[in-house]
Write a protein that holds these residues in place. Structure first.
Motif, PDB file in Angstrom:
ATOM      1  N   GLY A   1       0.798  -1.221   0.000  1.00  0.00           N
ATOM      2  CA  GLY A   1       0.000   0.000   0.000  1.00  0.00           C
ATOM      3  C   GLY A   1       0.828   1.268   0.000  1.00  0.00           C
ATOM      4  N   SER A   2       2.105   1.184   0.264  1.00  0.00           N
ATOM      5  CA  SER A   2       2.939   2.379   0.330  1.00  0.00           C
ATOM      6  C   SER A   2       3.419   2.787  -1.049  1.00  0.00           C
ATOM      7  CB  SER A   2       4.143   2.101   1.232  1.00  0.00           C
ATOM      8  OG  SER A   2       5.081   3.156   1.156  1.00  0.00           O
ATOM      9  N   THR A   3       3.620   4.105  -1.238  1.00  0.00           N
ATOM     10  CA  THR A   3       4.200   4.577  -2.501  1.00  0.00           C
ATOM     11  C   THR A   3       5.705   4.788  -2.363  1.00  0.00           C
ATOM     12  OG1 THR A   3       3.697   6.863  -1.890  1.00  0.00           O
ATOM     13  CG2 THR A   3       2.068   5.707  -3.232  1.00  0.00           C
ATOM     14  N   THR A   4       6.256   4.638  -1.142  1.00  0.00           N
ATOM     15  CA  THR A   4       7.691   4.808  -0.938  1.00  0.00           C
ATOM     16  C   THR A   4       8.441   3.657  -1.587  1.00  0.00           C
ATOM     17  OG1 THR A   4       7.251   5.881   1.179  1.00  0.00           O
ATOM     18  CG2 THR A   4       9.494   5.096   0.785  1.00  0.00           C
ATOM     19  N   LEU A   5       9.465   3.980  -2.349  1.00  0.00           N
ATOM     20  CA  LEU A   5      10.208   2.960  -3.070  1.00  0.00           C
ATOM     21  C   LEU A   5      11.274   2.359  -2.174  1.00  0.00           C
ATOM     22  CD1 LEU A   5      10.678   1.556  -5.785  1.00  0.00           C
ATOM     23  CD2 LEU A   5      12.333   3.346  -6.328  1.00  0.00           C
ATOM     24  N   PRO A   6      11.153   1.070  -1.791  1.00  0.00           N
ATOM     25  CA  PRO A   6      12.164   0.438  -0.943  1.00  0.00           C
ATOM     26  C   PRO A   6      13.348  -0.025  -1.776  1.00  0.00           C
ATOM     27  CG  PRO A   6      10.469  -1.142  -1.474  1.00  0.00           C
ATOM     28  CD  PRO A   6      10.075   0.151  -2.160  1.00  0.00           C
TER      29      PRO A   6
ATOM     30  N   THR B   1      -5.416   4.351  -9.485  1.00  0.00           N
ATOM     31  CA  THR B   1      -5.059   5.663  -8.972  1.00  0.00           C
ATOM     32  C   THR B   1      -6.288   6.565  -8.943  1.00  0.00           C
ATOM     33  OG1 THR B   1      -4.470   6.475 -11.171  1.00  0.00           O
ATOM     34  CG2 THR B   1      -2.718   5.426  -9.895  1.00  0.00           C
ATOM     35  N   GLU B   2      -6.156   7.713  -8.311  1.00  0.00           N
ATOM     36  CA  GLU B   2      -7.289   8.618  -8.147  1.00  0.00           C
ATOM     37  C   GLU B   2      -7.832   9.106  -9.486  1.00  0.00           C
ATOM     38  OE1 GLU B   2      -8.497  12.335  -5.217  1.00  0.00           O
ATOM     39  OE2 GLU B   2      -6.388  11.902  -5.632  1.00  0.00           O
ATOM     40  N   ASP B   3      -6.948   9.230 -10.493  1.00  0.00           N
ATOM     41  CA  ASP B   3      -7.406   9.698 -11.803  1.00  0.00           C
ATOM     42  C   ASP B   3      -7.847   8.553 -12.714  1.00  0.00           C
ATOM     43  OD1 ASP B   3      -4.108  10.266 -13.366  1.00  0.00           O
ATOM     44  OD2 ASP B   3      -5.013   8.527 -12.402  1.00  0.00           O
ATOM     45  N   GLY B   4      -7.949   7.339 -12.182  1.00  0.00           N
ATOM     46  CA  GLY B   4      -8.501   6.229 -12.945  1.00  0.00           C
ATOM     47  C   GLY B   4      -7.499   5.404 -13.716  1.00  0.00           C
ATOM     48  N   ARG B   5      -6.206   5.593 -13.490  1.00  0.00           N
ATOM     49  CA  ARG B   5      -5.199   4.768 -14.163  1.00  0.00           C
ATOM     50  C   ARG B   5      -5.063   3.447 -13.410  1.00  0.00           C
ATOM     51  NH1 ARG B   5      -1.347   5.735 -17.987  1.00  0.00           N
ATOM     52  NH2 ARG B   5       0.633   4.656 -17.866  1.00  0.00           N
TER      53      ARG B   5
ATOM     54  N   PHE C   1       6.119  -3.727  -5.450  1.00  0.00           N
ATOM     55  CA  PHE C   1       5.318  -3.031  -6.473  1.00  0.00           C
ATOM     56  C   PHE C   1       4.852  -1.680  -5.935  1.00  0.00           C
ATOM     57  CE2 PHE C   1       3.263  -2.688 -10.341  1.00  0.00           C
ATOM     58  CZ  PHE C   1       1.894  -2.541 -10.242  1.00  0.00           C
ATOM     59  N   ARG C   2       5.190  -0.597  -6.626  1.00  0.00           N
ATOM     60  CA  ARG C   2       4.800   0.743  -6.246  1.00  0.00           C
ATOM     61  C   ARG C   2       4.193   1.457  -7.441  1.00  0.00           C
ATOM     62  NH1 ARG C   2       5.625  -1.571  -2.366  1.00  0.00           N
ATOM     63  NH2 ARG C   2       6.745  -0.994  -0.457  1.00  0.00           N
ATOM     64  N   VAL C   3       3.134   2.214  -7.179  1.00  0.00           N
ATOM     65  CA  VAL C   3       2.438   2.960  -8.229  1.00  0.00           C
ATOM     66  C   VAL C   3       2.504   4.438  -7.902  1.00  0.00           C
ATOM     67  CG1 VAL C   3       0.176   3.396  -9.265  1.00  0.00           C
ATOM     68  CG2 VAL C   3       0.893   1.058  -8.808  1.00  0.00           C
ATOM     69  N   ASP C   4       2.814   5.265  -8.901  1.00  0.00           N
ATOM     70  CA  ASP C   4       2.874   6.707  -8.683  1.00  0.00           C
ATOM     71  C   ASP C   4       1.466   7.248  -8.403  1.00  0.00           C
ATOM     72  OD1 ASP C   4       5.279   7.164 -11.375  1.00  0.00           O
ATOM     73  OD2 ASP C   4       5.528   6.499  -9.309  1.00  0.00           O
TER      74      ASP C   4
END
Length: 495
Positions: free
Chosen positions: A327-332, A453-457, A491-494
């Motif tokens: 759930g995090s967007t921080t890139l480990p 994402t919030e914009d639907g991507r 896995f991280r999503v912008d």
């Protein structure tokens, strides 16, 4: 063109015929060792990055490739030779309905009703996924024994739409074009159903009731002519009459029509007086791109990801449960022995040495070139309009129904919402199944993780183990569970 290799893998064997939008060839897929149909479209595309027509062909073909239903001819691939797009499809050996009508003339009511029910169910499955055919007509209905299938899904839109004039005529067959399309309106599920009704009328009469001596007269008939009842089809005619209404808002939906037709063909059913379930069809959401299958090793997993893509998403309004580092967007930093891949709007870490292949909006990794014993990671990205989405449970169950027609031994292990950063939603699906391929069989264990994402991507990550034996697959999955979990956790999503 015979004996020519196109797309690096399809050997053209013979010409099968020609339709309004292209020439159809019989070809041999030298990678998967099976015969296919290749449709060479009558268009020439610049195929540059900004070419709208090129993007339209790819978008429509990929959407059709994600539609898995016994009543739909499967789309396997899209290739371009020079400036010509070619659609690679399942080869159906039987004739088209147009050919049958030419040789046999009109068909009996019972046969047409059975045919109509199967076509309605195919359209119903497509419309639920926001896919509109746009060119339903006898030439696009294939008959292979007891099987009735629609071909050329969405190709009309890629070419430029059947309402576009070309050299003084109309691309496609105007006698099967719905009135709102003649008036310049958009293609909708309702226009597909009008075209289907005209097709079934042609099957009963031997010719479309709207066909005239020239194009303009035909278009005028579509707009103004009210066909009389068909005496040889007293039970079927009320439904066809309802589907042929000029106002698309007054036509039954595919669901209502198929229910009425199923009742009609029962031996003890009463003649239909009317179809009361008239639901105004809503405009479909934009079709989502579905991916090609560039390597035989990925066929099973990629097909499942494409076929279930709409049902993998937790849509706005759902409540995530549980917790996950994903759930995090921080890139480990990547785990030891892994390397990080930065894609368009996402990043993921995969084991070093895995084979990678990218294909536009998709990236694939495999642990081995041997499709019979491999681990797979697969990322798909596309645009989604959340306001048109159904709940995850409803959408997935509808998609799963179609999936069961393709796979055997299908088992859903879990389907659940996952936590996600603010503004995003996320869900996971885990399944096992069996798939038969021309070169053998596979029994994958697949876990699919989707983030919106919030914009639907939408970003979909799939990790899988696959072998030719369920027991061996499960062993491979368990032995490599830590690595597969590491891929998922990275896995991280912008935002």
């Amino acid at each position: 063109m015979a004996d020519r290799l196109v797309g690096g893998r399809y050997r053209i064997l013979a010409r099968l015929g020609q339709g309004g939008m292209g020439v159809v060839w019989r070809a041999h897929d030298e990678l998967l060792r099976r015969d296919v149909a290749v449709k060479e479209l009558h268009v020439r595309l610049g195929w540059g990055a900004d070419d709208a027509s090129a993007r339209g062909v790819l978008r429509e073909a990929r959407a059709a490739a994600g539609l898995r239903h016994p009543g739909v001819v499967a789309v396997h691939d899209v290739v371009v030779e020079g400036s010509s797009p070619l659609i690679v499809m399942e080869l159906v050996e039987g004739p088209s309905l147009a050919q049958v009508l030419k040789s046999e003339g009109s068909l009996p009511e019972t046969r047409v009703a059975t045919m109509g029910l199967r076509l309605l169910r195919a359209l119903e499955a497509a419309h639920r996924r926001g896919i509109v055919h746009r060119d339903v007509k006898p030439a696009n209905v294939m008959l292979d024994g007891d099987r009735v299938v629609l071909t050329d899904f969405g190709i009309a839109a890629g070419v430029g739409d059947t309402t576009v004039t070309d050299a003084g005529g109309v691309l496609g067959s105007p006698e099967y074009l719905a009135p709102e399309r003649v008036n310049g309106g958009a293609a909708t599920p309702a226009s597909d159903l009008w075209s289907l009704a005209a097709t079934l009328c042609a099957a009963l009469r031997g010719v479309s009731p709207f066909q005239r001596s020239d194009t303009q007269a035909t278009l005028a008939a579509v707009l103004t002519y009210e066909p009389p009842p068909i005496p040889q089809a007293p039970r079927l005619w009320p439904l066809l009459n309802a589907l042929l209404r000029k106002d698309p808002r007054e036509r039954p939906t595919a669901t209502a029509a198929s229910a009425a037709l199923a009742l009609m063909i029962e031996p003890d059913a009463e003649p239909l007086e009317s179809v009361t379930d008239h639901v105004e069809p809503l405009p479909p959401p934009p079709p989502h791109p579905r991916g090609r299958r560039p390597m035989a090793a990925l066929v099973a997993v990629c097909v499942l990801a494409a076929a279930t893509v709409a049902g993998l998403v937790a849509f706005p309004g759902t409540t995530p449960v549980g917790g996950s580092a994903r759930g995090s967007t921080t890139l480990p930093p990547p785990p030891p022995g892994f390397e990080t891949y930065h894609g368009d709007g996402f990043s993921v870490a995969v084991p070093e040495g895995w084979l990678k292949e990218s294909d536009g909006s998709e990236v694939f990794w495999t642990s081995s070139a041997n499709s019979e014993n491999s681990l797979i990671a697969h990322v798909m990205t596309w645009e989604q309009r959340p306001s048109n989405a159904m709940s995850i449970l409803t959408e997935f169950e509808e998609t799963e129904f179609a999936t069961l027609d393709v796979y055997s031994n299908y088992e859903r292990l879990r389907l659940e919402d996952r936590t996600a950063p603010d503004g995003m939603t996320c869900a996971e699906l885990e399944v096992t199944y069996h798939v038969s391929l021309p070169e053998g069989q596979l029994d994958p264990h697949d876990l699919l993780h989707a983030v919106v994402t919030e914009d639907g991507r939408v970003h979909l990550l799939s990790v899988a183990a696959q072998t030719v034996d369920p027991g061996t697959t499960e062993q491979l999955w368990q032995q490599n569970k830590a690595d597969l979990a590491a891929i998922l956790d990275s896995f991280r999503v912008d935002p």
